[in-house]
Design an enzyme around this catalytic site. Structure first.
Site, PDB file in Angstrom:
ATOM      1  N   GLY A  45       7.284   3.099 -14.248  1.00  0.00           N
ATOM      2  CA  GLY A  45       8.193   2.017 -13.892  1.00  0.00           C
ATOM      3  C   GLY A  45       7.399   0.817 -13.419  1.00  0.00           C
ATOM      4  N   GLN A  50       6.097  -7.058  -9.055  1.00  0.00           N
ATOM      5  CA  GLN A  50       4.766  -6.464  -9.093  1.00  0.00           C
ATOM      6  C   GLN A  50       3.807  -7.252  -9.982  1.00  0.00           C
ATOM      7  OE1 GLN A  50       6.484  -2.286  -9.826  1.00  0.00           O
ATOM      8  NE2 GLN A  50       4.469  -1.920  -8.903  1.00  0.00           N
ATOM      9  N   CYS A  92       2.254   4.265  -6.723  1.00  0.00           N
ATOM     10  CA  CYS A  92       2.729   2.963  -7.170  1.00  0.00           C
ATOM     11  C   CYS A  92       1.553   2.174  -7.746  1.00  0.00           C
ATOM     12  CB  CYS A  92       3.352   2.214  -5.991  1.00  0.00           C
ATOM     13  SG  CYS A  92       3.979   0.584  -6.381  1.00  0.00           S
ATOM     14  N   LEU A  93       1.797   1.466  -8.842  1.00  0.00           N
ATOM     15  CA  LEU A  93       0.745   0.649  -9.433  1.00  0.00           C
ATOM     16  C   LEU A  93       0.287  -0.445  -8.479  1.00  0.00           C
ATOM     17  CD1 LEU A  93       2.065   0.291 -13.106  1.00  0.00           C
ATOM     18  CD2 LEU A  93       0.368   1.893 -12.213  1.00  0.00           C
ATOM     19  N   HIS A 134      12.874   3.552  -6.512  1.00  0.00           N
ATOM     20  CA  HIS A 134      11.559   2.975  -6.221  1.00  0.00           C
ATOM     21  C   HIS A 134      11.467   1.546  -6.782  1.00  0.00           C
ATOM     22  CE1 HIS A 134       7.024   3.402  -5.839  1.00  0.00           C
ATOM     23  NE2 HIS A 134       7.123   2.373  -6.690  1.00  0.00           N
ATOM     24  N   GLU A 135      11.853   1.369  -8.050  1.00  0.00           N
ATOM     25  CA  GLU A 135      11.737   0.051  -8.683  1.00  0.00           C
ATOM     26  C   GLU A 135      12.736  -0.945  -8.102  1.00  0.00           C
ATOM     27  OE1 GLU A 135       9.089  -0.506 -10.260  1.00  0.00           O
ATOM     28  OE2 GLU A 135       8.573   1.591 -10.501  1.00  0.00           O
ATOM     29  N   HIS A 138      11.493  -2.473  -4.986  1.00  0.00           N
ATOM     30  CA  HIS A 138      10.566  -3.590  -5.212  1.00  0.00           C
ATOM     31  C   HIS A 138      11.308  -4.922  -5.288  1.00  0.00           C
ATOM     32  CE1 HIS A 138       6.572  -1.908  -5.707  1.00  0.00           C
ATOM     33  NE2 HIS A 138       7.023  -0.974  -6.523  1.00  0.00           N
TER      34      HIS A 138
END
Length: 166
Positions: A45, A50, A92-93, A134-135, A138
């Site tokens: 994701g 991000q 997470c990225l 999670h996304e 963000h």
């Protein structure tokens, strides 16, 4: 086009995103770049903040990383129901080199639009429910490390400070 992924503690990751008012070519190009970036980074994701774009836009594909066949691009996603509770091991990225257990809802219903402007509803459990939460976090400027204990967070913050000195 590959996008640069912002890393914690970049302050832009804590900003709240604005709704997508119109699905333009720019938004479609941003989504395509996000998909390419997510796949290149072996993520499941990625949210627009991000990559430095404060739009309510996420891409998700929990089928990977070996096979990629369940791509979702969600414009203005909103969680309308959330039920149950589970612990999920998350990474997470934007928070490289760290994973932690986070409390999440077990099931969620999300309403959004696709890139053609069609309304969609997703009823999810398991990995998809966790990834959606999670996304969407963000989009509100919330990272998974904002949901862990203060002790674990301070330990991670110390690691980040060491990495930044290098």
């Amino acid at each position: 086009m590959i996008c640069e992924v912002l890393h914690y503690p970049d302050e832009r990751l804590a900003e709240k995103s604005k709704p997508v008012e119109e699905i333009t070519e720019e938004i479609k190009e941003l989504a395509a770049g996000m998909v390419e970036t997510m796949y290149k980074e072996d993520g499941i994701g990625l949210a627009a903040p991000q990559v430095g774009a404060l739009y309510r836009l996420v891409v998700i594909d929990v089928s990977g990383p070996e096979v990629r066949n369940d791509l979702m691009t969600l414009v203005n996603p909103v969680i309308v129901t959330a039920e149950g509770s589970c612990d999920s091991e998350e990474g997470c990225l934007s928070v490289p080199g760290y994973r932690a257990k986070v409390k999440r809802s077990e099931t969620v219903t999300v309403k959004a639009q696709d890139l053609e402007g069609n309304d969609i509803t997703i009823e999810a459990d398991g990995m998809l429910a966790i990834c959606l939460q999670h996304e969407i976090d963000h989009l509100d400027g919330v990272l998974f490390i904002d949901k862990i204990s203060r002790l674990k967070r301070s330990m991670y913050d110390k690691k980040v400070k060491k990495w930044m000195k290098r």
